[in-house]
Each structure stands twice: as C-alpha cells, then as structure tokens.
Design an enzyme around this catalytic site. Structure first.
Site, PDB file in Angstrom:
ATOM      1  N   ASP A  30       0.846  -1.192   0.000  1.00 45.95           N
ATOM      2  CA  ASP A  30       0.000   0.000   0.000  1.00 45.95           C
ATOM      3  C   ASP A  30       0.888   1.251   0.000  1.00 45.95           C
ATOM      4  O   ASP A  30       1.901   1.313   0.691  1.00 45.95           O
ATOM      5  CB  ASP A  30      -0.905  -0.009   1.237  1.00 45.95           C
ATOM      6  N   ILE A  31       0.491   2.252  -0.781  1.00 47.49           N
ATOM      7  CA  ILE A  31       1.285   3.476  -0.904  1.00 47.49           C
ATOM      8  C   ILE A  31       1.278   4.279   0.397  1.00 47.49           C
ATOM      9  O   ILE A  31       2.179   5.090   0.642  1.00 47.49           O
ATOM     10  CB  ILE A  31       0.750   4.331  -2.092  1.00 47.49           C
ATOM     11  N   ASN A  87     -12.933  -3.067   2.436  1.00 53.83           N
ATOM     12  CA  ASN A  87     -13.820  -1.915   2.582  1.00 53.83           C
ATOM     13  C   ASN A  87     -14.802  -1.893   1.419  1.00 53.83           C
ATOM     14  O   ASN A  87     -14.421  -2.132   0.271  1.00 53.83           O
ATOM     15  CB  ASN A  87     -12.997  -0.622   2.603  1.00 53.83           C
ATOM     16  N   VAL A  96     -10.779   3.134  -3.630  1.00 54.58           N
ATOM     17  CA  VAL A  96     -10.438   2.612  -4.960  1.00 54.58           C
ATOM     18  C   VAL A  96     -11.464   1.539  -5.331  1.00 54.58           C
ATOM     19  O   VAL A  96     -11.534   0.496  -4.672  1.00 54.58           O
ATOM     20  CB  VAL A  96      -9.009   2.021  -4.986  1.00 54.58           C
ATOM     21  N   HIS A 100     -10.156  -5.328  -3.349  1.00 53.52           N
ATOM     22  CA  HIS A 100      -8.829  -5.582  -2.770  1.00 53.52           C
ATOM     23  C   HIS A 100      -8.982  -5.994  -1.320  1.00 53.52           C
ATOM     24  O   HIS A 100      -9.864  -5.516  -0.608  1.00 53.52           O
ATOM     25  CB  HIS A 100      -7.914  -4.353  -2.879  1.00 53.52           C
TER      26      HIS A 100
END
Ligand code: DGP
Length: 114
Positions: A30-31, A87, A96, A100
């Site tokens: 994750d960024i 989520n 997003v 995921h």
C-alpha cells in the site's frame, strides 16, 4: 477498465512494489501504510468491490485468500496474527473501486475499528 487505478497498476502503467503474484491475483505494498505490514491483494479481473461478488468468482476469491495467506507468511506476521480488511463503499472509506484485501499486521490492533 482503463480509468481504474488498480487496473493501471496491474497493466504495468503505474509503478508498484510487488509482494506476490499469480495468474489471477497480484499483491503489492500500500502506498500509504497504516501498519508495519500493509499489502493489497487484488484480482487481475476488474470487480468493483465485495458487494459485486457472485458464485462465479469462487476461484478468484480462493486464489486471493491463498495469496493473502502467503503474504502473511512471507511478511512474518502469520504466527502473531493479522487482519484481512475489505472496505465496501463510502461509509467504509473505500477509495479505490477495484476489489482488494488489505493484509495488515506487525503490531497488536484494536477493536472495533473507528
Ligand atoms: P480502500 O480505502 O479500502 O479503497 O483502499 C485503497 C488503498 O489503496 C489505500 O489504502 C491506499 C492505496 N492506494 C491508493 N492509490 C495507490 C497507488 O497508486 N499505489 C499503491 N500502492 N497503493 C495505493
């Protein structure tokens, strides 16, 4: 889905730090990590979120969860435990719209989430 961020990462159009990969699934860091380990496990197929899962996605889902297990093992968090988070929609802060699983671990966590 040319305008989907994770589809663009999957296509190699945007950079990512790979953690695991199969024909069906890709896992990358994750960024904006919120835990010492924070990896995203995404299907190569575009599925908007968990609310759109149907029985025909069974093999994709099984592969995603197997990859999540492998990530937990390779990151060294399997023994102490980890959290898998999906989520769905705005109240859950789903930002997003490509399915995921967040693989989160590396320190004790609280419950319930805020
Ligand atoms: P969610 O809020 O559940 O939709 O999670 C989306 C996650 O995606 C969020 O934790 C931040 C991460 N993210 C957003 N943009 C990028 C990106 O360009 N690269 C990476 N590696 N992660 C990203």
């Amino acid at each position: 889905m040319s305008d989907c961020l994770f589809c663009r990462i999957l296509a190699g159009e945007l950079p990512s730090e790979a953690v695991a990969s199969t024909d069906t699934t890709y896992a990358f860091r994750d960024i904006n990590p919120v835990m010492p380990t924070h990896v995203l496990v995404v299907p190569r197929q575009h599925i908007e979120n968990a609310h759109y899962l149907r029985s025909e996605h069974g093999e994709v889902l099984a592969d995603m969860f197997q990859v999540a297990q492998e990530v937990a093992s390779s990151e060294g968090i399997a023994e102490r435990g980890y959290r898998l988070v999906l989520n769905v929609g705005p109240d859950a802060l789903n930002s997003v719209p490509h399915l995921h699983i967040h693989v989160l671990g590396g320190r004790p966590m609280g419950w319930p989430p805020g």
